[in-house]
Design a protein around this motif. Sequence first.
Motif, short mmCIF file in Angstrom:
data_model
loop_
_atom_site.label_atom_id
_atom_site.label_comp_id
_atom_site.label_asym_id
_atom_site.label_seq_id
_atom_site.Cartn_x
_atom_site.Cartn_y
_atom_site.Cartn_z
N GLN A 149 0.84 -1.21 0.00
CA GLN A 149 0.00 0.00 0.00
C GLN A 149 0.87 1.26 0.00
OE1 GLN A 149 -2.43 -0.68 3.45
NE2 GLN A 149 -4.08 -1.67 2.27
N ALA A 150 2.00 1.22 0.72
CA ALA A 150 2.91 2.37 0.71
C ALA A 150 3.47 2.58 -0.70
CB ALA A 150 4.03 2.14 1.72
N ALA A 151 3.82 1.48 -1.37
CA ALA A 151 4.34 1.60 -2.73
C ALA A 151 3.26 2.10 -3.69
CB ALA A 151 4.88 0.25 -3.20
N LEU A 152 2.00 1.65 -3.47
CA LEU A 152 0.91 2.06 -4.34
C LEU A 152 0.61 3.55 -4.21
CD1 LEU A 152 -1.01 0.83 -6.40
CD2 LEU A 152 -2.64 0.43 -4.56
N LYS A 153 0.81 4.13 -3.01
CA LYS A 153 0.64 5.57 -2.85
C LYS A 153 1.67 6.34 -3.67
CE LYS A 153 -1.42 5.61 1.78
NZ LYS A 153 -1.25 6.04 3.19
N LEU A 154 2.88 5.77 -3.77
CA LEU A 154 3.95 6.44 -4.53
C LEU A 154 3.78 6.24 -6.04
CD1 LEU A 154 6.94 5.37 -2.26
CD2 LEU A 154 5.92 7.64 -2.40
N ASP A 155 3.19 5.13 -6.44
CA ASP A 155 3.00 4.85 -7.87
C ASP A 155 1.57 4.35 -8.08
OD1 ASP A 155 3.36 4.41 -10.53
OD2 ASP A 155 4.77 2.74 -10.32
N PRO A 156 0.57 5.25 -7.98
CA PRO A 156 -0.84 4.81 -7.99
C PRO A 156 -1.32 4.27 -9.33
CG PRO A 156 -0.69 7.20 -7.98
CD PRO A 156 0.71 6.71 -7.81
N HIS A 157 -0.61 4.54 -10.42
CA HIS A 157 -1.08 4.12 -11.75
C HIS A 157 -0.42 2.83 -12.22
CE1 HIS A 157 -3.11 7.98 -12.04
NE2 HIS A 157 -1.96 8.61 -11.79
N ASN A 158 0.30 2.16 -11.35
CA ASN A 158 0.98 0.92 -11.72
C ASN A 158 -0.02 -0.23 -11.65
OD1 ASN A 158 2.62 -1.44 -11.81
ND2 ASN A 158 4.37 -0.27 -11.03
N ALA A 159 -0.40 -0.78 -12.82
CA ALA A 159 -1.44 -1.81 -12.86
C ALA A 159 -0.98 -3.09 -12.18
CB ALA A 159 -1.80 -2.10 -14.32
N ALA A 160 0.27 -3.49 -12.36
CA ALA A 160 0.77 -4.72 -11.73
C ALA A 160 0.78 -4.57 -10.21
CB ALA A 160 2.18 -5.03 -12.23
N LEU A 161 1.15 -3.40 -9.74
CA LEU A 161 1.16 -3.16 -8.30
C LEU A 161 -0.25 -3.19 -7.72
CD1 LEU A 161 3.14 -2.60 -6.02
CD2 LEU A 161 2.94 -0.17 -6.50
N GLN A 162 -1.21 -2.65 -8.46
CA GLN A 162 -2.60 -2.68 -8.01
C GLN A 162 -3.11 -4.12 -7.92
OE1 GLN A 162 -4.69 -0.30 -10.84
NE2 GLN A 162 -3.83 1.66 -10.11
N ALA A 163 -2.75 -4.93 -8.92
CA ALA A 163 -3.22 -6.32 -8.92
C ALA A 163 -2.61 -7.11 -7.77
CB ALA A 163 -2.86 -6.99 -10.26
N ASP A 164 -1.31 -6.91 -7.50
CA ASP A 164 -0.67 -7.63 -6.40
C ASP A 164 -1.25 -7.21 -5.06
OD1 ASP A 164 0.93 -8.91 -8.20
OD2 ASP A 164 2.65 -7.57 -7.97
N THR A 165 -1.52 -5.93 -4.89
CA THR A 165 -2.11 -5.45 -3.63
C THR A 165 -3.49 -6.06 -3.41
OG1 THR A 165 -0.91 -3.37 -3.92
CG2 THR A 165 -2.69 -3.40 -2.31
N GLN A 166 -4.28 -6.13 -4.48
CA GLN A 166 -5.62 -6.72 -4.35
C GLN A 166 -5.53 -8.21 -4.03
OE1 GLN A 166 -8.50 -5.01 -4.31
NE2 GLN A 166 -9.42 -6.96 -3.69
#
Length: 416
Positions: free
Chosen positions: A385-402
């Motif tokens: 979640q901390a990484a997603l705040k820094l790079d909110p448009h990263n689709a792979a990061l969004q999928a891994d977080t979910q």
Amino acid sequence: MPLIVTDYTWTQTDSTVFISVPLKGARAERVDFLSTEEYLKVHYPPYLFEAFLSEPVDEDRSTAKVGNGVAVITLPKCSNAFWEHLVITTYDKEKKKEVRERALLKYQERLCSESRSKAEKQQAEKKYALETMMKLEKEERDRIVKRKEDEREKTTAELAAWQLRQRETAETEAKLKLQDQRDRQNKLKTPTEKQEKGGSDGAKVKLDERGNSEAKGQKTPALLPAPRRAANIQVRFTPRVFQTALRESRVPEEEEWLQKQAEARRAGNADVEELKDLREEGRNPEWLKDKGDKCFASGDFLGAVNAYNLAIRLHSKIPALHSNRAACHLKLKNLHKAIEDASQALDLLTPAVPANAAARARASVRRGSAFCQLQLYAEGLQDYQAALKLDPHNAALQADTQTIRDILQVSATGTH
């Protein structure tokens, strides 16, 4: 033991003897001829024909032709007369042996002479070729020298013409300048002459303290100095490293981050005793980091860890070294070491500024991945979640977080 050929035939004229020897199926290239003035041999294994001639022949003009399974030898006679016999009728072996040896010796001498003649001819041809090549090279050099001389003369003539034009231009400019000065002097003299003559219109003229003439109701223009020479001044501005709006600026944090980066590169441990034997590039952390990156890209994770280890021993305050070593430990399944390195990188990546946002995101993902592989999904989710705040448009990061959220939800509800 060769087979002696006896079924030969021969004919003659008053000047020539013709001998026909059957080759009995032998190929032409395997037939060997030997002929002297008193001896003739035709050898084609396993057959042998030899004749001890009763009269001398001209060995230099003797010839042999092979065709249609027959060898025809033509022997010109030394004297025009008919022979009673082709070969001598004696059976004295010693005499035949002597004739044979003499013929072989003469044949060898002739071969040596031909070899010498051939070698001399080849030497003469090589000498001629060398002389011809040297002549051609000399002609080429002379041609190049002549071309250089022509170019030099042409360049000299062009330079002389240019110098002449420059002199003419300078003389013309000097004449124009002199004429301009004379015109200015004439303009200055005109009011004075009018004062001396009283003027054509009777006006009273007087000179003020600056030398300017004043007439009644009229002023003469003063001589102005030449305008100053124009020039351009180059002005350079140092761009800001962080492109943020003024109302959102975090200048103190940015300056602190830059200062920490500079100190991290200056503060090295190059004086460690065991590191003194390294080459100069081996004591450069940037070079070691590039080497580790190349090893990682090629799949040599242990080699990459070794390169990062040495770089960290030299400069332990560079965040990228710890973050990249964490990625290597992830590949090697050293999960606790990966967490330790990623945490160290995040500690060094302070204060949090836009310049290190991407590095903080990478370190957070690497630590979160190590947590998840240790089945510590809650801690891993915090890092993702901390990484997603820094790079909110990263689709792979969004999928891994979910995916991590779903795992936690399933664990909490106990459903599958």
